[in-house]
Design an enzyme around this catalytic site. Sequence first.
Site, PDB file in Angstrom:
ATOM      1  N   VAL A 110     -18.462 -35.823 -10.388  1.00 58.40           N
ATOM      2  CA  VAL A 110     -17.137 -36.414 -10.642  1.00 58.40           C
ATOM      3  C   VAL A 110     -16.253 -35.343 -11.269  1.00 58.40           C
ATOM      4  O   VAL A 110     -16.632 -34.703 -12.250  1.00 58.40           O
ATOM      5  CB  VAL A 110     -17.217 -37.613 -11.617  1.00 58.40           C
ATOM      6  CG1 VAL A 110     -15.833 -38.217 -11.819  1.00 58.40           C
ATOM      7  CG2 VAL A 110     -18.181 -38.659 -11.119  1.00 58.40           C
ATOM      8  N   LYS A 156     -16.772 -41.882  -6.965  1.00 56.04           N
ATOM      9  CA  LYS A 156     -16.624 -41.282  -8.295  1.00 56.04           C
ATOM     10  C   LYS A 156     -16.364 -42.350  -9.367  1.00 56.04           C
ATOM     11  O   LYS A 156     -16.927 -42.272 -10.467  1.00 56.04           O
ATOM     12  CB  LYS A 156     -15.504 -40.248  -8.269  1.00 56.04           C
ATOM     13  CG  LYS A 156     -15.879 -39.016  -7.430  1.00 56.04           C
ATOM     14  CD  LYS A 156     -14.681 -38.154  -7.113  1.00 56.04           C
ATOM     15  CE  LYS A 156     -15.047 -36.913  -6.320  1.00 56.04           C
ATOM     16  NZ  LYS A 156     -13.882 -36.212  -5.765  1.00 56.04           N
ATOM     17  N   GLY A 203     -13.628 -27.345  -5.304  1.00 54.57           N
ATOM     18  CA  GLY A 203     -13.610 -25.887  -5.125  1.00 54.57           C
ATOM     19  C   GLY A 203     -14.925 -25.277  -5.524  1.00 54.57           C
ATOM     20  O   GLY A 203     -15.680 -25.824  -6.346  1.00 54.57           O
ATOM     21  N   GLY A 215      -7.540 -25.880   3.491  1.00 54.96           N
ATOM     22  CA  GLY A 215      -8.978 -26.018   3.245  1.00 54.96           C
ATOM     23  C   GLY A 215      -9.320 -27.083   2.217  1.00 54.96           C
ATOM     24  O   GLY A 215     -10.458 -27.154   1.759  1.00 54.96           O
ATOM     25  N   VAL A 218     -20.501 -25.181  -2.369  1.00 55.46           N
ATOM     26  CA  VAL A 218     -20.913 -25.376  -3.770  1.00 55.46           C
ATOM     27  C   VAL A 218     -22.199 -24.603  -4.074  1.00 55.46           C
ATOM     28  O   VAL A 218     -22.285 -23.885  -5.076  1.00 55.46           O
ATOM     29  CB  VAL A 218     -21.070 -26.883  -4.101  1.00 55.46           C
ATOM     30  CG1 VAL A 218     -21.538 -27.068  -5.545  1.00 55.46           C
ATOM     31  CG2 VAL A 218     -19.754 -27.619  -3.876  1.00 55.46           C
TER      32      VAL A 218
HETATM   33  N1  HSE Z   1     -12.783 -33.963  -1.115  1.00 56.56           N
HETATM   34  C1  HSE Z   1     -12.884 -33.993  -2.530  1.00 56.56           C
HETATM   35  C2  HSE Z   1     -11.489 -33.907  -3.153  1.00 56.56           C
HETATM   36  C3  HSE Z   1     -13.747 -32.842  -2.980  1.00 56.56           C
HETATM   37  O1  HSE Z   1     -10.526 -33.646  -2.425  1.00 56.56           O
HETATM   38  O2  HSE Z   1     -11.331 -34.152  -4.346  1.00 56.56           O
HETATM   39  C4  HSE Z   1     -14.321 -32.979  -4.347  1.00 56.56           C
HETATM   40  O3  HSE Z   1     -15.146 -34.091  -4.505  1.00 56.56           O
END
Ligand code: HSE
Length: 412
Positions: A127, A200, A298, A182, A11
Amino acid sequence: MKIAVMGYGTVGSGVVEVFLKNHDSIIKRCGQPELDLKYILDIRDFPDDPNADKFVKDFNVILNDDEVKIVVETMGGLHPAFEFVSSCLKAGKSVVSSNKELVATKGYELLSLAEQNNVNFLFEASVGGGVPIIRPITQCLAANEIDEIAGILNGTTNFILTKMIEESMSFDDALKLAQDNGYAEKDPTADIEGFDACRKICILASLCFGKHVYPDEIHTEGITKITLADVEYVNSYNAVIKLLGRACRVSDSQICAMVSPCIVKSFSQLGNVHDVFNAILVRGDAIGDVVFYGKGAGKLPTASAVVADVIDCAKHANRKKIFGWGDSEPGYIYDYLQMENALYIRASAQDKALALEKAAEQFGEITVLYRRNAPHDEFAFVTDTDKEGVLREKLAKLDMITPLSIIRVTDY
Ligand code: HSE
């Protein structure tokens, strides 16, 4: 005005990339004569990086530089992120974070610190990744009383469930594919056990209903117990299984929130969300239902939300935005067993016909579901809607039935 980025992982490096690539338009939008990246904090070395001259390893370099007015936290985890963010806020720097664990666990404390120091603490990316949701709730939907919010908040589990539903892939194979692509971490516990979605929904519930909701207060179930048998029975109900984070207002002083697999109709707004996409449904008293949809994870989608917060901080450089929530109170979280929904129950019994007869006597109306090649002693049905605790008490009375799987049925 200068900014610093703490944490140069997926990120953080995306934030630097978007910030530099769109720098000219970002400057125009933030209303500042200049807004430049001065530091990147990371304990690792990046000698070949085009921004190699900006790397520092000592957090105090950022903290003690008065030119740095906005700090981006993309380190993840609670420590030392919490200590670093607290220090920045106390030093009069606004902070933008993508760290849902930090916001879900320490949000009230950090928002209070921001308030006391007349700076901003923003976290749109925590979120839904790139999906706009925090700002729409606090601004565009501000005229509404929000009654309920529900979302597909985790891309990894939605990808796994999609593969199970559309390709009859086993949970283990779908998880491996998510890891190979990934999406899932090497240790996928936080995704598949629902902890990520829990953080979240805590952030969303805190924002919608005004008091901090802590992750350990929320009933949380992941998707590890979902089988292809469940997927197939639910398909005969024209529905699909999704991992939902849900929160609703029970009264002026109580809310309910939980994370669990839920059954939603296939062609509903949430039922139609596939692969790694996220979607969040907000139910307001004026707007009705509104759904936010997009890429929930992502590098660049998440960076998009982070950089938008940086622009917002720069725009509000000398002003504190009115944004946040209060502390929690004892008894604020309502017992999830008092919530009303229908239940899908898959079970076994030696005498299947008699078991279904007894289930109908106990539950009133039931809808029997089907799957091909079911074992002779297995069956599945959906009950009518009632308090979950009441439905579970009724099920416990059916001692000729062995429950194999129970999933909540929602009306989203
Ligand atoms: N591991 C989380 C997902 C990444 O798969 O949504 C984003 O918070």
